[in-house]
Design a protein around this motif. Structure first.
Motif, mmCIF file in Angstrom:
data_model
loop_
_atom_site.group_PDB
_atom_site.id
_atom_site.type_symbol
_atom_site.label_atom_id
_atom_site.label_comp_id
_atom_site.label_asym_id
_atom_site.label_seq_id
_atom_site.Cartn_x
_atom_site.Cartn_y
_atom_site.Cartn_z
ATOM 1 N N UNK A 15 0.825 -1.209 0.000
ATOM 2 C CA UNK A 15 0.000 0.000 0.000
ATOM 3 C C UNK A 15 0.857 1.255 0.000
ATOM 4 N N UNK A 16 0.303 2.302 -0.574
ATOM 5 C CA UNK A 16 0.948 3.610 -0.584
ATOM 6 C C UNK A 16 0.750 4.238 0.794
ATOM 7 N N UNK A 17 1.842 4.442 1.546
ATOM 8 C CA UNK A 17 1.755 4.941 2.918
ATOM 9 C C UNK A 17 1.522 6.443 2.992
ATOM 10 N N UNK A 18 1.539 7.125 1.839
ATOM 11 C CA UNK A 18 1.385 8.591 1.839
ATOM 12 C C UNK A 18 0.088 9.014 1.187
ATOM 13 N N UNK A 19 -0.160 8.501 -0.001
ATOM 14 C CA UNK A 19 -1.345 8.903 -0.751
ATOM 15 C C UNK A 19 -2.498 7.929 -0.510
ATOM 16 N N UNK A 20 -3.704 8.476 -0.433
ATOM 17 C CA UNK A 20 -4.900 7.642 -0.319
ATOM 18 C C UNK A 20 -5.083 6.974 1.021
ATOM 19 N N UNK A 21 -4.553 7.551 2.111
ATOM 20 C CA UNK A 21 -4.706 6.947 3.443
ATOM 21 C C UNK A 21 -5.792 7.659 4.227
ATOM 22 N N UNK A 22 -6.485 6.920 5.106
ATOM 23 C CA UNK A 22 -7.465 7.475 6.040
ATOM 24 C C UNK A 22 -7.389 6.685 7.331
ATOM 25 N N UNK A 23 -7.832 7.294 8.429
ATOM 26 C CA UNK A 23 -7.751 6.662 9.753
ATOM 27 C C UNK A 23 -9.153 6.514 10.322
ATOM 28 N N UNK A 24 -9.501 5.308 10.785
ATOM 29 C CA UNK A 24 -10.770 5.052 11.468
ATOM 30 C C UNK A 24 -10.478 4.449 12.835
ATOM 31 N N UNK A 25 -11.430 4.657 13.749
ATOM 32 C CA UNK A 25 -11.295 4.114 15.109
ATOM 33 C C UNK A 25 -12.139 2.856 15.232
ATOM 34 N N UNK A 26 -11.554 1.795 15.702
ATOM 35 C CA UNK A 26 -12.236 0.512 15.867
ATOM 36 C C UNK A 26 -12.313 0.159 17.345
#
Length: 596
Positions: free
Chosen positions: A112-123
């Protein structure tokens, strides 16, 4: 002298020279032609190998895309790219057939691209349940014998057994302020709290002070010291909330007394009452049996208005819905009816309707039935409650229950089942009466085994032991109602509200002084048990990647060996690299580059 003649040059050999020239020219041309043919053949072979590499790289990339789309490949960690080997030396990934280099294998890597196209969700992970085996330490416990060596007396005048978070113990605090509730001849204990906030709980022996005096405790200081008021929880209330002795908080819990023995008798289901109307009163005589519905109890003989229900001596089992309680009518008498002179009513027969109007000669409350505390043998009733069965005393009703004379145990008037029992039926067979269900491990809520109206207009007199350790009782008492229970109460929780001024007679008065509670101390080692604990893990932040790189390396199977079973994956040897965007099962190809 003869002149010597020089010969002329001949043309011999000229043709050979021409031939040599032609041969040289032809050789040169043929060498060039043959060189071009070899170059063409080598170019064709190289083109075929390149095409094979391209097909193999495309197929390997498509295989990884399918794995991503179907969630068979986990490509979510930039630090640990997912690598997939395609083909083996014995089963190649791609065999072009006409290729000089032969069959091909592939290695694909997804990162995976660690810079582009990332988002963070809480689980928030689900709770985790763990089970461990616990070996309890030895336990020292106390149990009580019956009162002061008399097997017919209960251990306590009042004992509340509930100790859970939903239990409240003994509560007198719901009355208006400055009410006194008097209990005579027996101690009081609660496995939770005793709450006499703004009220007074007087626990004393009879014969100390005036018989009608429940307000001052005059003269009871020495005699009263024999009695105790113990709470395993708190003693709630200011001075003089407890008299003549103080309530002791944090006292040892009291073991629930053993359940009484049920009489051995066969029962019928829902026996019909005997009915007789006399003037404005309808008399209904009930016989012992098992009642699975409160319908005929609530509307005997189809009567309305003034109803006199007589429960003939014997054992009654109740197992009906909590949504329809037994509504006690104008008058209820359970046991042997007696006249004001104390004698039995001559000629009274619960199976003969014509004799029922004789019930009009019964004494006024609370003396309408033979008291088991009196002289001689008394035939009374025992009401056994199971399931959701409850009773409600209506406003203005008068209910009197008298138990049978004791035979080595307290005379039981009301028995709440802690466990199911099997009883025999008339005609053969057996039936199960279940344990009471009004309470759960979380508590009893507002449920009550015996309910009275909030105005306390109902009069309830129980002459016998009330044993229902899994039931709760919430009642209201009118100041003029007088004594309600006379042989002790064992329930899970008990709440009493006094309407009007303080009662002029004891609320509970055991028939004999019970100055001591026999205590047996035992030590036991409980068996190991499984302890279940539930923990809630802390929420975690999860990084989601939508852009992924797929790199593919191609190599001939012939170049592989046991030491190198898969294609080398050096960055400089990448055959194809694709860049894709994922959204669930949807894939979008952003670029598709053949590098080598």
């Amino acid at each position: 002298m003869t002149k010597k003649t020089t010969p002329r040059h001949a043309d011999k050999g000229a043709s050979l020279l021409i031939v040599l020239i032609i041969v040289t020219v032809v050789s040169t041309v043929m060498g060039v032609v043959l060189s071009q043919v070899g170059t063409g053949i080598r170019g064709t072979v190289a083109l075929r190998d390149q095409a094979s590499d391209n097909y193999s790289a495309d197929a390997a990339t498509q295989a990884v895309l399918n794995g991503l789309q179907n969630s068979r490949i986990n490509c979510t960690d930039p630090a640990n790219p997912t690598q997939v080997s395609l083909g083996t030396t014995s089963s190649p990934f791609y065999d072009p057939g006409s290729s000089v280099q032969g069959a091909l294998n592939a290695v694909a890597q997804c990162a995976p691209d660690a810079i582009n196209g990332t988002s963070v969700t809480t689980s928030t992970p689900p709770p985790v349940t763990s089970v461990t085996t616990v070996t309890p330490a030895p336990v020292t416990s106390t149990s009580t014998t019956l009162g002061d060596g008399d097997p017919t007396l209960p251990s306590y005048a009042i004992l509340t057994t509930g100790s859970g978070s939903g239990d409240f113990g003994l509560d007198l605090s719901t009355s208006a302020n400055n009410k006194t509730v008097c209990i005579e001849n027996g101690s009081v204990a609660s496995n939770k709290d005793i709450n006499a906030q703004a009220e007074t709980l007087a626990v004393r022996l009879s014969g100390t002070g005036s018989p009608a005096d429940c307000t001052t405790g005059t003269g009871v200081s020495s005699s009263g010291s024999h009695l105790v008021v113990n709470a395993a929880g708190q003693c709630i209330g200011g001075s003089p909330a407890f008299t003549p002795t103080s309530c002791s908080p944090s006292a040892p819990a009291v073991t629930t007394p053993s359940a009484p023995t049920l009489p051995a008798s066969a029962v019928s289901d829902n026996p019909s009452p005997t009915c007789q109307k006399s003037g404005t009163v309808t008399y209904a005589a009930f016989l012992p049996g098992r009642y699975t519905s409160a319908t005929q109890l609530n509307g005997p003989c189809g009567a309305s208005g003034t109803v006199f229900e007589w429960l003939a001596p014997g054992t009654y089992y109740f197992d009906f819905s909590a949504s329809t309680p037994w509504m006690w009518p104008t008058t209820v008498v359970g046991g042997t009816p007696i006249t004001s002179s104390g004698g039995s009513i001559a000629g009274l027969d619960p199976t003969k309707a014509a004799t029922l109007p004789k019930l009009a000669t019964a004494a006024a409350a609370p003396n309408a039935c033979a008291d088991p505390a009196g002289a001689g043998t008394v035939q009374g009733v025992e009401l056994v409650f199971g399931g959701g069965s409850t009773v409600q005393a209506g406003s203005g009703s008068t209910s009197q229950l008298c138990a049978s004379s004791p035979a080595g145990q307290p005379p039981v008037a009301i028995y709440g089942l802690s466990s199911s029992v099997s009883i025999s039926r008339v005609g053969g067979g057996a039936v199960i009466v279940p344990a009471e269900t009004m309470c759960s491990s979380a508590g009893c809520g507002s449920n009550t085994l015996i309910a009275t109206d909030s105005s306390a207009q109902a009069q309830v007199y129980i002459k016998g032991y009330v044993y229902a350790p899994n039931a709760q009782v919430i009642m209201s008492l009118k100041n003029s109602t007088g004594q309600i229970f006379n042989w002790g109460i064992v329930v899970r929780n008990f709440r009493l509200s006094v309407n009007g001024s303080s009662p002029t007679q004891p609320f509970v008065q055991l028939p004999k002084p019970n100055t001591g509670v026999g205590v047996i101390v035992t030590t036991s080692t409980p068996p190991p048990f499984a302890s279940t604990s539930v923990s809630s893990p802390a929420p975690t932040a999860i990084t989601n990647y939508s852009i992924r790189y797929i790199s593919v390396w191609i190599c001939p199977v012939s170049t592989l060996s046991a030491a190198q079973p898969t294609c080398p994956t050096s960055p400089s040897a990448i055959s194809l690299q694709a860049r894709v965007k994922t959204n669930g099962a949807t894939l979008q190809v952003l670029s598709w580059n053949r590098i080598h």
